[in-house]
Design an enzyme around this catalytic site. Sequence first.
Site, PDB file in Angstrom:
ATOM      1  N   ARG A   1     -19.272   1.605  -4.860  1.00 22.28           N
ATOM      2  CA  ARG A   1     -20.417   2.496  -4.588  1.00 22.28           C
ATOM      3  C   ARG A   1     -20.056   3.641  -3.639  1.00 22.28           C
ATOM      4  O   ARG A   1     -20.871   4.063  -2.814  1.00 22.28           O
ATOM      5  CB  ARG A   1     -21.603   1.730  -4.014  1.00 22.28           C
ATOM      6  CG  ARG A   1     -22.136   0.613  -4.849  1.00 22.28           C
ATOM      7  CD  ARG A   1     -22.744   1.125  -6.159  1.00 22.28           C
ATOM      8  NE  ARG A   1     -23.523   0.098  -6.790  1.00 22.28           N
ATOM      9  CZ  ARG A   1     -23.026  -0.827  -7.620  1.00 22.28           C
ATOM     10  NH1 ARG A   1     -21.736  -0.824  -7.921  1.00 22.28           N
ATOM     11  NH2 ARG A   1     -23.818  -1.732  -8.170  1.00 22.28           N
TER      12      ARG A   1
ATOM     13  N   CYS B   1     -30.805  -1.384  -6.205  1.00 20.94           N
ATOM     14  CA  CYS B   1     -30.553  -2.133  -4.970  1.00 20.94           C
ATOM     15  C   CYS B   1     -30.643  -1.216  -3.756  1.00 20.94           C
ATOM     16  O   CYS B   1     -30.121  -0.101  -3.766  1.00 20.94           O
ATOM     17  CB  CYS B   1     -29.174  -2.790  -5.024  1.00 20.94           C
ATOM     18  SG  CYS B   1     -29.170  -4.233  -6.107  1.00 20.94           S
TER      19      CYS B   1
ATOM     20  N   GLU C   1     -27.577   1.337   0.242  1.00 28.86           N
ATOM     21  CA  GLU C   1     -26.982   1.736  -1.034  1.00 28.86           C
ATOM     22  C   GLU C   1     -27.796   2.920  -1.548  1.00 28.86           C
ATOM     23  O   GLU C   1     -27.267   3.843  -2.142  1.00 28.86           O
ATOM     24  CB  GLU C   1     -27.042   0.553  -2.006  1.00 28.86           C
ATOM     25  CG  GLU C   1     -26.050   0.624  -3.149  1.00 28.86           C
ATOM     26  CD  GLU C   1     -26.619   1.230  -4.409  1.00 28.86           C
ATOM     27  OE1 GLU C   1     -25.854   1.571  -5.298  1.00 28.86           O
ATOM     28  OE2 GLU C   1     -27.853   1.374  -4.496  1.00 28.86           O
TER      29      GLU C   1
HETATM   30  N1  EPU Z   1     -29.670 -13.705  -5.735  1.00 24.69           N
HETATM   31  C1  EPU Z   1     -30.613 -14.495  -5.139  1.00 24.69           C
HETATM   32  N2  EPU Z   1     -31.847 -13.983  -4.931  1.00 24.69           N
HETATM   33  C2  EPU Z   1     -32.184 -12.702  -5.260  1.00 24.69           C
HETATM   34  C3  EPU Z   1     -31.211 -11.887  -5.846  1.00 24.69           C
HETATM   35  C4  EPU Z   1     -29.941 -12.408  -6.082  1.00 24.69           C
HETATM   36  O1  EPU Z   1     -30.353 -15.647  -4.819  1.00 24.69           O
HETATM   37  O2  EPU Z   1     -33.336 -12.314  -5.031  1.00 24.69           O
HETATM   38  C5  EPU Z   1     -28.339 -14.281  -6.012  1.00 24.69           C
HETATM   39  C6  EPU Z   1     -28.107 -14.395  -7.509  1.00 24.69           C
HETATM   40  O3  EPU Z   1     -28.605 -15.585  -8.002  1.00 24.69           O
HETATM   41  C7  EPU Z   1     -26.606 -14.317  -7.580  1.00 24.69           C
HETATM   42  C8  EPU Z   1     -26.217 -13.405  -6.408  1.00 24.69           C
HETATM   43  O4  EPU Z   1     -27.329 -13.408  -5.525  1.00 24.69           O
HETATM   44  O5  EPU Z   1     -26.027 -15.575  -7.384  1.00 24.69           O
HETATM   45  C9  EPU Z   1     -25.892 -11.993  -6.860  1.00 24.69           C
HETATM   46  O6  EPU Z   1     -27.019 -11.449  -7.521  1.00 24.69           O
HETATM   47  P1  EPU Z   1     -26.904 -10.472  -8.779  1.00 24.69           P
HETATM   48  O7  EPU Z   1     -26.021 -11.072  -9.824  1.00 24.69           O
HETATM   49  O8  EPU Z   1     -28.278 -10.055  -9.160  1.00 24.69           O
HETATM   50  O9  EPU Z   1     -26.094  -9.255  -8.268  1.00 24.69           O
HETATM   51  P2  EPU Z   1     -26.256  -8.399  -6.972  1.00 24.69           P
HETATM   52  O10 EPU Z   1     -25.012  -8.580  -6.189  1.00 24.69           O
HETATM   53  O11 EPU Z   1     -27.537  -8.616  -6.277  1.00 24.69           O
HETATM   54  C10 EPU Z   1     -25.081  -6.314  -8.020  1.00 24.69           C
HETATM   55  C11 EPU Z   1     -25.320  -4.843  -7.910  1.00 24.69           C
HETATM   56  C12 EPU Z   1     -26.324  -4.403  -8.933  1.00 24.69           C
HETATM   57  C13 EPU Z   1     -25.847  -4.773 -10.329  1.00 24.69           C
HETATM   58  C14 EPU Z   1     -25.638  -6.285 -10.370  1.00 24.69           C
HETATM   59  C15 EPU Z   1     -25.056  -6.744 -11.695  1.00 24.69           C
HETATM   60  C16 EPU Z   1     -25.041  -4.102  -5.612  1.00 24.69           C
HETATM   61  C17 EPU Z   1     -25.715  -3.803  -4.317  1.00 24.69           C
HETATM   62  N3  EPU Z   1     -25.834  -4.539  -6.582  1.00 24.69           N
HETATM   63  O12 EPU Z   1     -26.301  -6.946  -7.635  1.00 24.69           O
HETATM   64  O13 EPU Z   1     -26.413  -2.991  -8.843  1.00 24.69           O
HETATM   65  O14 EPU Z   1     -26.796  -4.377 -11.293  1.00 24.69           O
HETATM   66  O15 EPU Z   1     -24.705  -6.666  -9.352  1.00 24.69           O
HETATM   67  O16 EPU Z   1     -23.704  -6.415 -11.746  1.00 24.69           O
HETATM   68  O17 EPU Z   1     -23.817  -3.956  -5.733  1.00 24.69           O
HETATM   69  C18 EPU Z   1     -27.526  -1.112  -7.866  1.00 24.69           C
HETATM   70  O18 EPU Z   1     -26.400  -0.668  -7.628  1.00 24.69           O
HETATM   71  O19 EPU Z   1     -28.567  -0.492  -7.544  1.00 24.69           O
HETATM   72  C19 EPU Z   1     -27.636  -2.395  -8.527  1.00 24.69           C
HETATM   73  C20 EPU Z   1     -28.801  -2.938  -8.793  1.00 24.69           C
END
Ligand code: EPU
Length: 302
Positions: A177, A226, A296
């Site tokens: 990012r 995010c 972000e």
């Molecule tokens: N999780 C929770 N509770 C929540 C949200 C997530 O427990 O409310 C847990 C999920 O179960 C999972 C872990 O946290 O085990 C990671 O969650 P997720 O797979 O949704 O990915 P993330 O790390 O929250 C990132 C990117 C997203 C992208 C997704 C999919 C960032 C900040 N976010 O989210 O990007 O869509 O992976 O690859 O890097 C964005 O950049 O705006 C964005 C949404």
Amino acid sequence: MRIDDPKIVAALPELGVELRSGSALSDLTSLGIGGTTDLLRIRKHEGIPDLLNLLDAHGIPHRFLGGGSNLLVGDGELPWVVLQLAKPEPEVVINGTFAQVDAAADLGRTVTFCAKNDLGGMEGLIGVPGTVGGALRMNAGAYGMQIGSYVREVKLYRAAGRKIEILKGDQISFEYRHTSFAPDDMMLAVKLELPSKPFKEILAGIRICNEKRRSSQPLGQKSAGCIFKNPPGASAGRMIDELGLKGLHIGDARVSDRHANFFVNAGSASAKDMLTLIADVRERVHKAFDVELEHEVVVWNA
Ligand code: EPU
């Protein structure tokens, strides 16, 4: 901020610029938050250096707006004008395994257009709102891929040199990012080199990513994706969720019930509400986990 000097107004059409007076940024951002200012829609890249010289000569500050999907804009009358590229026709031109894409092109449409031409690699970005220029500047990524991996050339306006330049992919660094572009660089176009894959195979990947996104993110609601970056080795969403903060709200600014790193505008949230909520959550995470979350979302607060 209003451009009312008739000399500036008269010079704009020749530069390929359309003035939209008193535009509401809340209509131009996915969060639906933001005050008003004059919007300058740019129809030809070549006019940009002269446009910026003109604005500078008259002391008019400006910001570059992409698709407005990762942006939180302040309330009220804004102290700068906003520049935005108009969408060209066509947005994407394919040549072998290369896609030449205008920065104003819609990201999702670009991913599907390339897919129909048997060019894959960007399946993870399906469902990410915004423009290709915005995705490029932020090095947007999801599901294990990031756009920077496919960038071979970027055409941009560099405020530092006051001219349009072309950078090769290896002159740019793409990190999580984050990119090495200067904050006042304006993305104009990008040449991507994409892996050849049969359309059916790309479509299957797109369907999987779409399904994952639909099941974990609040897609129908107004958000900027995010709010915080993930700290190394951790997930901001999981930490916020573990603190039981889903549903926490200040006015209509609300931590999503579906994904705790998405903060949604559940009605008519102000920037002040959203910023207060962001600061509150950040503080709670800091206290509980001793982690300083980094934004972000890009914040344009006067
Ligand atoms: N999780 C929770 N509770 C929540 C949200 C997530 O427990 O409310 C847990 C999920 O179960 C999972 C872990 O946290 O085990 C990671 O969650 P997720 O797979 O949704 O990915 P993330 O790390 O929250 C990132 C990117 C997203 C992208 C997704 C999919 C960032 C900040 N976010 O989210 O990007 O869509 O992976 O690859 O890097 C964005 O950049 O705006 C964005 C949404």
